[in-house]
Design a protein around this motif. Sequence first.
Motif, short mmCIF file in Angstrom:
data_model
loop_
_atom_site.label_atom_id
_atom_site.label_comp_id
_atom_site.label_asym_id
_atom_site.label_seq_id
_atom_site.Cartn_x
_atom_site.Cartn_y
_atom_site.Cartn_z
N LEU A 1 0.85 -1.16 0.05
CA LEU A 1 -0.04 0.05 -0.15
C LEU A 1 0.72 1.26 -0.13
O LEU A 1 0.58 2.26 -0.73
N VAL A 2 1.99 1.37 0.96
CA VAL A 2 2.73 2.45 1.06
C VAL A 2 3.59 2.59 -0.27
O VAL A 2 3.85 3.81 -0.67
N SER A 3 4.13 1.40 -0.96
CA SER A 3 4.77 1.61 -2.07
C SER A 3 3.98 2.22 -3.09
O SER A 3 4.34 3.02 -4.15
N HIS A 4 2.89 1.73 -3.45
CA HIS A 4 1.82 2.13 -4.43
C HIS A 4 1.37 3.74 -4.13
O HIS A 4 1.32 4.47 -5.15
N MET A 5 1.32 4.16 -3.11
CA MET A 5 1.03 5.46 -2.47
C MET A 5 2.11 6.36 -3.00
O MET A 5 1.91 7.55 -3.67
N GLU A 6 3.53 5.96 -2.82
CA GLU A 6 4.58 6.76 -3.30
C GLU A 6 4.74 7.02 -4.73
O GLU A 6 4.98 7.81 -5.44
N ARG A 7 4.45 5.86 -5.31
CA ARG A 7 4.47 5.91 -6.92
C ARG A 7 3.44 6.67 -7.28
O ARG A 7 3.70 7.64 -8.47
N ALA A 8 2.06 6.35 -6.97
CA ALA A 8 1.06 7.33 -7.48
C ALA A 8 0.91 8.59 -7.05
O ALA A 8 0.19 9.60 -7.82
N LEU B 1 -6.69 1.12 -2.70
CA LEU B 1 -6.90 2.11 -1.54
C LEU B 1 -5.62 3.12 -1.88
O LEU B 1 -5.82 4.16 -1.35
N ALA B 2 -4.47 2.66 -2.30
CA ALA B 2 -3.37 3.66 -2.32
C ALA B 2 -3.93 4.87 -3.37
O ALA B 2 -3.47 6.10 -2.88
N LEU B 3 -4.69 4.72 -4.33
CA LEU B 3 -4.96 5.79 -5.38
C LEU B 3 -6.07 6.60 -4.46
O LEU B 3 -6.24 7.88 -4.69
N VAL B 4 -7.14 6.06 -3.77
CA VAL B 4 -8.14 6.66 -3.13
C VAL B 4 -7.49 7.55 -2.18
O VAL B 4 -7.93 8.66 -1.91
N LEU B 5 -6.57 7.20 -1.34
CA LEU B 5 -5.73 8.09 -0.50
C LEU B 5 -5.02 9.07 -0.71
O LEU B 5 -5.14 10.06 -0.28
N LEU C 1 -3.48 15.07 -4.05
CA LEU C 1 -2.97 15.52 -5.21
C LEU C 1 -4.01 16.46 -5.54
O LEU C 1 -3.15 17.71 -6.36
N THR C 2 -4.98 16.42 -5.43
CA THR C 2 -6.16 17.59 -5.86
C THR C 2 -5.61 18.82 -5.30
O THR C 2 -5.81 19.69 -5.66
N PHE C 3 -5.56 18.55 -3.77
CA PHE C 3 -5.38 19.82 -2.84
C PHE C 3 -4.26 20.65 -3.39
O PHE C 3 -4.09 21.67 -3.66
N TYR C 4 -3.04 19.80 -3.90
CA TYR C 4 -1.84 20.45 -4.47
C TYR C 4 -1.94 21.02 -5.75
O TYR C 4 -1.55 22.11 -5.85
N LYS D 1 -15.17 15.02 -5.22
CA LYS D 1 -14.86 14.16 -6.60
C LYS D 1 -13.73 13.37 -6.50
O LYS D 1 -13.51 12.31 -7.09
N ALA D 2 -12.58 13.62 -5.85
CA ALA D 2 -11.29 13.12 -5.69
C ALA D 2 -11.23 11.42 -5.46
O ALA D 2 -10.92 10.86 -6.51
N PRO D 3 -11.79 11.04 -4.21
CA PRO D 3 -11.78 9.79 -4.02
C PRO D 3 -12.60 8.99 -5.15
O PRO D 3 -12.37 7.84 -5.52
N ILE D 4 -13.52 9.42 -5.51
CA ILE D 4 -14.52 8.76 -6.46
C ILE D 4 -13.71 8.71 -7.95
O ILE D 4 -13.72 7.43 -8.08
#
Length: 383
Positions: free
Chosen positions: A166-173, A271-275, A280-283, A326-329
Amino acid sequence: MAQAATTQERSPTLAIQPDGERLLIVFDGAWTTRAITDQDQALADAEVNGCKRVRLSLAGVEALDTTGAWLVYRTSRGFEQQGIEVEVTGADPSHSGLIETVAAHDQPCPAPPPETNALIDLVAYTGRETMEVFAECGRLINFLGHTVSALLRALFNPRSIRVVMLVSHMERAGINALPIVGLISFLIGVVLAYQGADQLARFGAQIFTVNLVGYGVLREMGILLTAIIVAGRSGSAFTAQIGTMKVNEEIDALRTLGLDPMDVLVLPRVLALVLVMPLLTFYADIMGLFGGAVMANIELDISFYQFARQLNTAVPIESFIVGMVKAPIFAFIIAMVGCYEGLKVSRSAESVGERTTAAVVKSIFLVIVLDALASVFFSVIGI
Protein backbone atom coordinates in the motif's frame (compact mmCIF):
# COMPACT_ATOMS: atom_id res chain seq x y z
CA MET A 1 9.86 -35.51 -52.69
CA ALA A 2 10.71 -35.84 -56.36
CA GLN A 3 13.22 -38.22 -57.82
CA ALA A 4 16.23 -36.63 -59.51
CA ALA A 5 16.22 -36.70 -63.26
CA THR A 6 19.07 -38.27 -65.19
CA THR A 7 20.34 -37.81 -68.71
CA GLN A 8 19.01 -41.28 -69.67
CA GLU A 9 15.36 -40.43 -68.85
CA ARG A 10 12.98 -40.70 -71.79
CA SER A 11 10.48 -38.02 -72.70
CA PRO A 12 6.99 -38.63 -71.30
CA THR A 13 4.52 -40.36 -73.54
CA LEU A 14 0.85 -41.08 -73.14
CA ALA A 15 -1.11 -43.90 -74.75
CA ILE A 16 -4.92 -44.10 -74.52
CA GLN A 17 -6.18 -47.56 -75.52
CA PRO A 18 -9.92 -48.44 -75.34
CA ASP A 19 -10.43 -52.10 -74.39
CA GLY A 20 -14.13 -52.96 -74.43
CA GLU A 21 -15.72 -51.49 -71.32
CA ARG A 22 -12.31 -50.50 -69.95
CA LEU A 23 -10.09 -47.61 -70.96
CA LEU A 24 -6.36 -48.14 -70.55
CA ILE A 25 -4.14 -45.08 -70.14
CA VAL A 26 -0.44 -45.88 -70.20
CA PHE A 27 2.08 -43.42 -68.74
CA ASP A 28 5.63 -43.84 -69.93
CA GLY A 29 8.93 -41.97 -69.56
CA ALA A 30 9.82 -39.19 -67.12
CA TRP A 31 6.73 -37.31 -65.85
CA THR A 32 8.48 -34.30 -64.38
CA THR A 33 7.82 -30.56 -64.52
CA ARG A 34 10.32 -29.90 -67.32
CA ALA A 35 8.94 -32.45 -69.73
CA ILE A 36 5.17 -32.90 -69.36
CA THR A 37 3.86 -29.60 -70.69
CA ASP A 38 2.81 -31.13 -74.00
CA GLN A 39 1.05 -34.07 -72.33
CA ASP A 40 -0.99 -31.98 -69.88
CA GLN A 41 -3.70 -30.97 -72.33
CA ALA A 42 -3.86 -34.41 -73.92
CA LEU A 43 -4.43 -35.97 -70.51
CA ALA A 44 -7.08 -33.40 -69.61
CA ASP A 45 -8.94 -34.09 -72.89
CA ALA A 46 -8.99 -37.87 -72.44
CA GLU A 47 -12.52 -39.22 -73.01
CA VAL A 48 -13.96 -42.47 -71.74
CA ASN A 49 -16.16 -43.07 -74.84
CA GLY A 50 -18.69 -45.12 -72.90
CA CYS A 51 -16.16 -47.11 -70.88
CA LYS A 52 -17.19 -47.85 -67.28
CA ARG A 53 -13.71 -48.51 -65.92
CA VAL A 54 -10.36 -46.78 -66.35
CA ARG A 55 -6.97 -48.25 -65.66
CA LEU A 56 -3.97 -45.97 -65.22
CA SER A 57 -0.75 -47.87 -65.84
CA LEU A 58 2.38 -46.32 -64.36
CA ALA A 59 4.69 -49.28 -64.93
CA GLY A 60 6.71 -47.43 -67.54
CA VAL A 61 7.17 -44.22 -65.52
CA GLU A 62 10.87 -43.64 -64.89
CA ALA A 63 10.64 -40.43 -62.82
CA LEU A 64 7.80 -38.60 -61.12
CA ASP A 65 7.73 -35.29 -59.29
CA THR A 66 4.88 -33.41 -57.62
CA THR A 67 3.66 -31.98 -60.93
CA GLY A 68 3.45 -35.40 -62.51
CA ALA A 69 1.83 -36.84 -59.39
CA TRP A 70 -0.74 -34.03 -59.51
CA LEU A 71 -1.59 -34.85 -63.14
CA VAL A 72 -2.11 -38.51 -62.27
CA TYR A 73 -4.25 -37.60 -59.25
CA ARG A 74 -6.22 -35.01 -61.23
CA THR A 75 -6.97 -37.54 -63.95
CA SER A 76 -8.06 -40.19 -61.43
CA ARG A 77 -10.25 -37.72 -59.52
CA GLY A 78 -11.86 -36.43 -62.73
CA PHE A 79 -12.95 -39.92 -63.79
CA GLU A 80 -14.22 -40.74 -60.29
CA GLN A 81 -16.35 -37.61 -60.29
CA GLN A 82 -18.01 -38.96 -63.45
CA GLY A 83 -18.86 -42.16 -61.59
CA ILE A 84 -16.21 -44.24 -63.35
CA GLU A 85 -14.19 -46.86 -61.50
CA VAL A 86 -10.46 -46.00 -61.58
CA GLU A 87 -7.55 -48.36 -60.98
CA VAL A 88 -3.90 -47.25 -60.72
CA THR A 89 -1.43 -50.07 -61.40
CA GLY A 90 2.29 -50.61 -61.84
CA ALA A 91 3.37 -47.59 -59.80
CA ASP A 92 6.68 -47.63 -57.97
CA PRO A 93 6.19 -47.46 -54.16
CA SER A 94 7.85 -44.05 -54.02
CA HIS A 95 5.59 -42.83 -56.83
CA SER A 96 2.51 -44.17 -55.03
CA GLY A 97 3.54 -42.35 -51.85
CA LEU A 98 4.00 -39.09 -53.74
CA ILE A 99 0.56 -39.41 -55.34
CA GLU A 100 -1.01 -40.08 -51.94
CA THR A 101 0.75 -37.03 -50.48
CA VAL A 102 -0.58 -34.83 -53.28
CA ALA A 103 -4.07 -36.21 -52.75
CA ALA A 104 -3.90 -35.55 -49.01
CA HIS A 105 -3.07 -31.89 -49.60
CA ASP A 106 -5.78 -31.30 -52.17
CA GLN A 107 -7.96 -28.61 -50.64
CA PRO A 108 -10.96 -27.07 -52.39
CA CYS A 109 -10.66 -23.39 -53.22
CA PRO A 110 -12.55 -21.23 -50.74
CA ALA A 111 -15.79 -19.83 -52.00
CA PRO A 112 -15.67 -16.12 -52.81
CA PRO A 113 -17.21 -13.98 -50.09
CA PRO A 114 -20.80 -13.09 -50.79
CA GLU A 115 -21.48 -9.61 -52.03
CA THR A 116 -22.93 -7.43 -49.29
CA ASN A 117 -24.50 -4.03 -49.06
CA ALA A 118 -22.35 -1.31 -47.48
CA LEU A 119 -25.30 0.15 -45.58
CA ILE A 120 -26.25 -3.25 -44.18
CA ASP A 121 -22.64 -3.86 -43.16
CA LEU A 122 -22.56 -0.50 -41.36
CA VAL A 123 -25.79 -1.26 -39.49
CA ALA A 124 -24.57 -4.74 -38.56
CA TYR A 125 -21.22 -3.37 -37.35
CA THR A 126 -22.99 -0.71 -35.29
CA GLY A 127 -25.22 -3.33 -33.74
CA ARG A 128 -22.32 -5.64 -32.87
CA GLU A 129 -20.32 -2.81 -31.32
CA THR A 130 -23.34 -1.61 -29.35
CA MET A 131 -23.93 -5.07 -27.92
CA GLU A 132 -20.23 -5.31 -27.06
CA VAL A 133 -20.42 -1.98 -25.21
CA PHE A 134 -23.35 -3.24 -23.14
CA ALA A 135 -21.54 -6.52 -22.47
CA GLU A 136 -18.41 -4.63 -21.41
CA CYS A 137 -20.47 -2.46 -19.08
CA GLY A 138 -21.87 -5.62 -17.50
CA ARG A 139 -18.39 -7.07 -17.01
CA LEU A 140 -17.13 -3.80 -15.53
CA ILE A 141 -20.06 -3.67 -13.09
CA ASN A 142 -19.34 -7.26 -12.13
CA PHE A 143 -15.71 -6.34 -11.41
CA LEU A 144 -16.96 -3.35 -9.41
CA GLY A 145 -18.86 -5.79 -7.21
CA HIS A 146 -15.75 -7.90 -6.65
CA THR A 147 -13.74 -4.79 -5.79
CA VAL A 148 -16.32 -3.53 -3.27
CA SER A 149 -16.46 -7.01 -1.76
CA ALA A 150 -12.68 -7.01 -1.32
CA LEU A 151 -12.83 -3.55 0.27
CA LEU A 152 -15.50 -4.68 2.73
CA ARG A 153 -13.45 -7.74 3.67
CA ALA A 154 -10.47 -5.49 4.31
CA LEU A 155 -12.65 -3.13 6.36
CA PHE A 156 -13.71 -5.91 8.71
CA ASN A 157 -10.23 -7.46 8.73
CA PRO A 158 -7.66 -4.63 8.54
CA ARG A 159 -4.79 -7.05 9.16
CA SER A 160 -5.34 -8.51 5.70
CA ILE A 161 -4.22 -5.22 4.10
CA ARG A 162 -0.66 -5.45 2.83
CA VAL A 163 0.74 -2.24 4.27
CA VAL A 164 4.11 -2.44 2.50
CA MET A 165 2.48 -2.73 -0.92
CA LEU A 166 0.00 0.00 0.00
CA VAL A 167 2.73 2.47 0.96
CA SER A 168 4.76 1.56 -2.14
CA HIS A 169 1.84 2.28 -4.45
CA MET A 170 1.05 5.52 -2.58
CA GLU A 171 4.60 6.67 -3.21
CA ARG A 172 4.49 5.80 -6.91
CA ALA A 173 1.02 7.21 -7.58
CA GLY A 174 1.27 10.19 -5.22
CA ILE A 175 4.72 11.54 -4.40
CA ASN A 176 6.24 10.67 -7.78
CA ALA A 177 3.35 12.42 -9.54
CA LEU A 178 3.82 15.76 -7.74
CA PRO A 179 6.14 17.35 -10.35
CA ILE A 180 3.94 16.75 -13.38
CA VAL A 181 0.70 17.53 -11.54
CA GLY A 182 2.15 20.74 -10.12
CA LEU A 183 3.56 21.91 -13.46
CA ILE A 184 0.36 21.25 -15.43
CA SER A 185 -1.82 22.89 -12.76
CA PHE A 186 0.42 25.94 -12.58
CA LEU A 187 0.30 26.40 -16.35
CA ILE A 188 -3.48 25.95 -16.43
CA GLY A 189 -3.78 28.67 -13.79
CA VAL A 190 -1.61 30.93 -15.93
CA VAL A 191 -3.73 30.25 -19.03
CA LEU A 192 -7.03 30.85 -17.21
CA ALA A 193 -5.78 34.14 -15.75
CA TYR A 194 -4.36 35.38 -19.03
CA GLN A 195 -7.41 34.49 -21.14
CA GLY A 196 -9.80 35.76 -18.47
CA ALA A 197 -7.97 39.06 -18.13
CA ASP A 198 -7.93 39.53 -21.90
CA GLN A 199 -11.71 39.05 -22.19
CA LEU A 200 -12.76 40.88 -19.00
CA ALA A 201 -10.61 43.89 -19.86
CA ARG A 202 -13.16 44.79 -22.53
CA PHE A 203 -15.69 45.43 -19.78
CA GLY A 204 -13.30 46.97 -17.27
CA ALA A 205 -13.80 44.00 -14.95
CA GLN A 206 -10.27 42.68 -14.71
CA ILE A 207 -10.60 42.08 -10.97
CA PHE A 208 -13.09 39.31 -11.71
CA THR A 209 -10.23 37.36 -13.24
CA VAL A 210 -9.61 36.15 -9.69
CA ASN A 211 -13.18 34.82 -9.55
CA LEU A 212 -12.70 33.00 -12.85
CA VAL A 213 -9.45 31.39 -11.75
CA GLY A 214 -10.84 30.46 -8.33
CA TYR A 215 -14.01 28.84 -9.58
CA GLY A 216 -12.34 27.17 -12.56
CA VAL A 217 -9.45 25.66 -10.62
CA LEU A 218 -11.22 24.69 -7.40
CA ARG A 219 -14.42 23.26 -8.88
CA GLU A 220 -13.31 21.70 -12.15
CA MET A 221 -9.83 22.12 -13.56
CA GLY A 222 -7.85 21.05 -10.51
CA ILE A 223 -9.56 17.70 -9.98
CA LEU A 224 -10.19 17.02 -13.68
CA LEU A 225 -6.60 17.59 -14.77
CA THR A 226 -5.29 15.62 -11.83
CA ALA A 227 -7.59 12.71 -12.67
CA ILE A 228 -6.53 12.73 -16.33
CA ILE A 229 -2.84 12.82 -15.42
CA VAL A 230 -3.26 10.03 -12.88
CA ALA A 231 -5.26 7.94 -15.38
CA GLY A 232 -2.53 8.27 -17.99
CA ARG A 233 0.26 7.74 -15.49
CA SER A 234 -0.87 5.45 -12.67
CA GLY A 235 -3.90 3.78 -14.27
CA SER A 236 -1.85 2.65 -17.24
CA ALA A 237 0.93 1.49 -14.90
CA PHE A 238 -1.55 -0.67 -12.97
CA THR A 239 -2.69 -2.31 -16.20
CA ALA A 240 0.85 -2.90 -17.46
CA GLN A 241 2.05 -4.34 -14.14
CA ILE A 242 -0.86 -6.75 -13.68
CA GLY A 243 -0.90 -7.59 -17.40
CA THR A 244 2.79 -8.51 -17.36
CA MET A 245 2.17 -10.73 -14.35
CA LYS A 246 -0.67 -12.37 -16.29
CA VAL A 247 1.62 -13.04 -19.27
CA ASN A 248 4.30 -14.49 -16.97
CA GLU A 249 1.67 -16.70 -15.26
CA GLU A 250 2.41 -15.10 -11.90
CA ILE A 251 -1.31 -14.61 -11.23
CA ASP A 252 -1.88 -18.33 -11.80
CA ALA A 253 0.89 -18.98 -9.30
CA LEU A 254 -0.89 -16.75 -6.76
CA ARG A 255 -4.09 -18.73 -7.17
CA THR A 256 -2.13 -21.96 -6.81
CA LEU A 257 -0.81 -20.68 -3.47
CA GLY A 258 -4.36 -19.98 -2.36
CA LEU A 259 -4.07 -16.19 -2.64
CA ASP A 260 -6.84 -14.07 -4.14
CA PRO A 261 -5.52 -11.63 -6.80
CA MET A 262 -8.21 -9.17 -5.71
CA ASP A 263 -6.67 -8.98 -2.24
CA VAL A 264 -3.04 -9.10 -3.34
CA LEU A 265 -3.05 -6.98 -6.52
CA VAL A 266 -6.23 -4.95 -6.81
CA LEU A 267 -6.99 -3.85 -3.25
CA PRO A 268 -3.60 -2.19 -2.46
CA ARG A 269 -3.69 -0.22 -5.71
CA VAL A 270 -7.27 0.95 -5.25
CA LEU A 271 -6.71 2.01 -1.64
CA ALA A 272 -3.43 3.75 -2.49
CA LEU A 273 -4.99 5.84 -5.23
CA VAL A 274 -8.09 6.67 -3.17
CA LEU A 275 -5.84 7.93 -0.35
CA VAL A 276 -3.44 10.02 -2.45
CA MET A 277 -5.88 11.53 -4.95
CA PRO A 278 -7.37 14.10 -2.50
CA LEU A 279 -3.83 15.18 -1.58
CA LEU A 280 -2.86 15.50 -5.24
CA THR A 281 -6.04 17.45 -5.91
CA PHE A 282 -5.31 19.86 -3.05
CA TYR A 283 -1.77 20.31 -4.36
CA ALA A 284 -3.11 20.90 -7.89
CA ASP A 285 -5.55 23.52 -6.57
CA ILE A 286 -2.77 25.39 -4.77
CA MET A 287 -0.49 25.32 -7.83
CA GLY A 288 -3.33 26.39 -10.14
CA LEU A 289 -4.22 29.36 -7.92
CA PHE A 290 -0.55 30.24 -7.64
CA GLY A 291 -0.20 30.24 -11.43
CA GLY A 292 -3.28 32.45 -11.72
CA ALA A 293 -1.90 34.83 -9.06
CA VAL A 294 1.45 35.10 -10.85
CA MET A 295 -0.20 35.93 -14.17
CA ALA A 296 -2.62 38.38 -12.52
CA ASN A 297 0.33 40.14 -10.92
CA ILE A 298 2.18 40.36 -14.24
CA GLU A 299 -0.77 41.16 -16.50
CA LEU A 300 -3.08 43.16 -14.22
CA ASP A 301 -0.71 44.38 -11.52
CA ILE A 302 -2.83 42.62 -8.87
CA SER A 303 -0.69 41.88 -5.83
CA PHE A 304 -0.75 38.45 -4.17
CA TYR A 305 -2.48 39.98 -1.15
CA GLN A 306 -5.22 41.49 -3.33
CA PHE A 307 -5.59 38.19 -5.17
CA ALA A 308 -5.99 36.26 -1.92
CA ARG A 309 -8.48 38.77 -0.50
CA GLN A 310 -10.61 38.77 -3.65
CA LEU A 311 -10.44 34.99 -3.77
CA ASN A 312 -11.63 34.71 -0.17
CA THR A 313 -14.50 37.11 -0.85
CA ALA A 314 -15.67 35.77 -4.21
CA VAL A 315 -15.17 32.00 -4.01
CA PRO A 316 -17.02 30.16 -1.24
CA ILE A 317 -15.53 27.16 0.55
CA GLU A 318 -18.19 24.96 -1.09
CA SER A 319 -16.36 25.24 -4.42
CA PHE A 320 -13.24 23.77 -2.83
CA ILE A 321 -15.28 21.01 -1.19
CA VAL A 322 -16.95 20.11 -4.50
CA GLY A 323 -13.57 19.42 -6.08
CA MET A 324 -12.31 17.46 -3.10
CA VAL A 325 -15.45 15.29 -2.96
CA LYS A 326 -14.85 14.16 -6.54
CA ALA A 327 -11.24 13.14 -5.86
CA PRO A 328 -11.72 9.75 -4.11
CA ILE A 329 -14.54 8.80 -6.49
CA PHE A 330 -12.41 9.48 -9.55
CA ALA A 331 -9.47 7.68 -7.92
CA PHE A 332 -11.59 4.59 -7.32
CA ILE A 333 -12.78 4.55 -10.95
CA ILE A 334 -9.25 4.98 -12.36
CA ALA A 335 -7.71 2.28 -10.16
CA MET A 336 -10.56 -0.16 -10.72
CA VAL A 337 -10.48 0.20 -14.51
CA GLY A 338 -6.68 -0.10 -14.57
CA CYS A 339 -6.74 -3.33 -12.57
CA TYR A 340 -9.71 -4.68 -14.54
CA GLU A 341 -7.94 -4.21 -17.87
CA GLY A 342 -4.76 -5.72 -16.45
CA LEU A 343 -6.59 -8.90 -15.47
CA LYS A 344 -8.08 -9.09 -18.99
CA VAL A 345 -4.65 -9.37 -20.63
CA SER A 346 -4.17 -12.57 -22.64
CA ARG A 347 -0.95 -14.55 -23.04
CA SER A 348 0.82 -12.09 -25.33
CA ALA A 349 2.86 -8.92 -25.07
CA GLU A 350 0.67 -7.28 -27.71
CA SER A 351 -2.34 -7.71 -25.45
CA VAL A 352 -0.57 -5.75 -22.69
CA GLY A 353 -0.31 -2.72 -24.95
CA GLU A 354 -3.90 -3.02 -26.12
CA ARG A 355 -5.28 -3.33 -22.58
CA THR A 356 -3.11 -0.44 -21.36
CA THR A 357 -4.50 1.82 -24.06
CA ALA A 358 -8.04 0.68 -23.28
CA ALA A 359 -7.52 1.39 -19.57
CA VAL A 360 -6.46 4.99 -20.20
CA VAL A 361 -9.28 5.67 -22.67
CA LYS A 362 -11.99 4.13 -20.47
CA SER A 363 -10.72 5.83 -17.32
CA ILE A 364 -10.64 9.29 -18.88
CA PHE A 365 -14.04 8.76 -20.49
CA LEU A 366 -15.66 7.66 -17.23
CA VAL A 367 -14.00 10.49 -15.29
CA ILE A 368 -15.30 13.13 -17.72
CA VAL A 369 -18.80 11.60 -17.75
CA LEU A 370 -18.92 11.51 -13.95
CA ASP A 371 -17.57 15.04 -13.76
CA ALA A 372 -20.33 16.27 -16.07
CA LEU A 373 -22.99 14.47 -14.02
CA ALA A 374 -21.52 15.85 -10.79
CA SER A 375 -21.56 19.39 -12.19
CA VAL A 376 -25.24 19.08 -13.07
CA PHE A 377 -26.03 17.54 -9.68
CA PHE A 378 -24.25 20.24 -7.65
CA SER A 379 -25.85 22.93 -9.79
CA VAL A 380 -29.33 21.50 -9.17
CA ILE A 381 -28.85 21.37 -5.39
CA GLY A 382 -27.45 24.89 -5.42
CA ILE A 383 -23.80 24.28 -4.50
